[in-house]
Design an enzyme around this catalytic site. Structure first.
Site, PDB file in Angstrom:
ATOM      1  N   HIS A  16     -39.807 -56.008 109.663  1.00 31.91           N
ATOM      2  CA  HIS A  16     -38.493 -56.111 110.304  1.00 31.91           C
ATOM      3  C   HIS A  16     -37.629 -57.178 109.622  1.00 31.91           C
ATOM      4  CE1 HIS A  16     -38.713 -53.285 113.631  1.00 31.91           C
ATOM      5  NE2 HIS A  16     -39.979 -53.616 113.759  1.00 31.91           N
ATOM      6  N   SER A  17     -37.743 -57.273 108.308  1.00 29.95           N
ATOM      7  CA  SER A  17     -37.056 -58.332 107.571  1.00 29.95           C
ATOM      8  C   SER A  17     -35.538 -58.119 107.496  1.00 29.95           C
ATOM      9  CB  SER A  17     -37.639 -58.389 106.155  1.00 29.95           C
ATOM     10  OG  SER A  17     -36.752 -59.033 105.275  1.00 29.95           O
TER      11      SER A  17
END
Ligand SMILES: *Cc1c(COP(=O)(O)O)cnc(C)c1O
Length: 306
Positions: A56-57
């Site tokens: 989920h960068s």
């Protein structure tokens, strides 16, 4: 944020620096770093960007958006599968057209990025590997730029500037900006994961390297001013709670207060914890009447929707 200030019962001035809205791929602090990492001369002959991060960068999202806008391919090396790839940044990585390569562990990302770049090279392309978080000396220059804006926007005041901090690039740029301008606001780096000492050390190191990029010769005078500014920076890990990405009662409260009392939407991983620190400083009197506290909103909204 007068309504939030009134709610907290403080006569201090509170402001937000709106870096959540930096204009590319839902914005955030990574856009400023990429402005320098992806400067046009560095892209000559480049066909693909390769970077990495968590599933989920925010950094991966913005890099994928930049690649799409520039007409380049994008490979993201991601450690672990998202719980649900239809949600949050995991969804946006895919929607932005990135090719996703999954590795088992964080420590595998760097070699896998090199391997992907080699593979692209073997196929006749040429990849630019963007280090994780774009927290490089070059990327930090984006926050020198932001600090110059803050200096103009704050007027004569000597504010306290609160920022979420993880790999230190954002804080590094702020430090270098202060050293260049001879401005001495209070800088508060609120860790999202690492220890306070680690955040300070990496930010200082990056600020020194960035100072050397800007100066001919050894840049000794600027470096010594950087070290002087860095010395006065406050970093804290008091708001991390159970760890990276895990909400705390304080971050939940900060998100609720900024939303309902200021119309400012924070995220649970980074900015919620940094805002909790600012609220704590207001409540315990470290920010008081006559002071100006600036919240640097570094973005991260998609984490609300994962
Ligand atoms: C990456 C990130 C940070 C941390 O910035 P660093 O430069 O790595 O310290 C803070 N907030 C958000 C929303 C981020 O995505």
């Amino acid at each position: 944020m007068p309504a939030l200030a009134a709610h907290l019962g403080t006569a201090a001035r509170l402001s937000v620096k709106a870096d959540a809205w930096t204009g590319l791929g839902l914005g955030g602090n990574k856009v400023r770093k990429l402005e320098y990492e992806l400067a046009p001369p560095r892209l000559q002959g480049i066909t693909d960007l390769v970077t990495g991060g968590g599933p989920h960068s925010n950094h991966c999202r913005v890099t994928a958006a930049a690649a799409a806008r520039l007409g380049l391919g994008c490979t993201l090396v991601v450690n672990g599968e998202p719980d649900d790839e239809r949600r949050g940044n995991a969804r946006l990585h895919r929607l932005l057209g990135a090719r996703i390569v999954t590795v088992a562990d964080r420590v595998d990302r760097d070699w896998a990025m090199t391997e992907e770049a080699d593979r692209i090279g073997a196929g006749g392309g040429r990849a630019l590997v963007v280090p994780i978080g774009a927290s490089t000396a070059r990327g930090a220059l984006g926050y020198v730029h932001a600090l110059v804006e803050l200096h103009t926007e704050a007027g004569k005041a000597r504010p306290s500037i609160f920022t979420s901090s993880s790999s230190g690039g954002t804080l590094a740029g702020l430090i270098l900006g202060c050293a260049i301008l001879g401005w001495r606001p209070g800088l508060v780096g609120v860790s999202a994961d690492e220890t306070a000492a680690h955040v300070k050390e990496t930010a200082t190191g990056l600020a020194v390297s960035a100072a050397r990029l800007l100066q001919d010769g050894d840049g000794r005078a600027l470096v010594s001013r950087v070290l002087e500014v860095a010395e006065a920076v406050i970093t804290t890990d008091d708001f991390v709670g159970p760890g990276y990405g895990n909400a705390t009662p304080e971050s939940d409260e900060a998100i609720a207060l900024f939303g309902a009392r200021a119309g400012v939407i924070l995220d649970p991983v980074y900015t919620g914890k940094a805002a909790a620190a600012m609220i704590a400083w207001i409540r315990d009197g470290r920010i008081r009447e006559g002071d100006h506290a600036i919240f640097l909103h570094t973005g991260g909204h998609p984490a609300l929707f994962r």
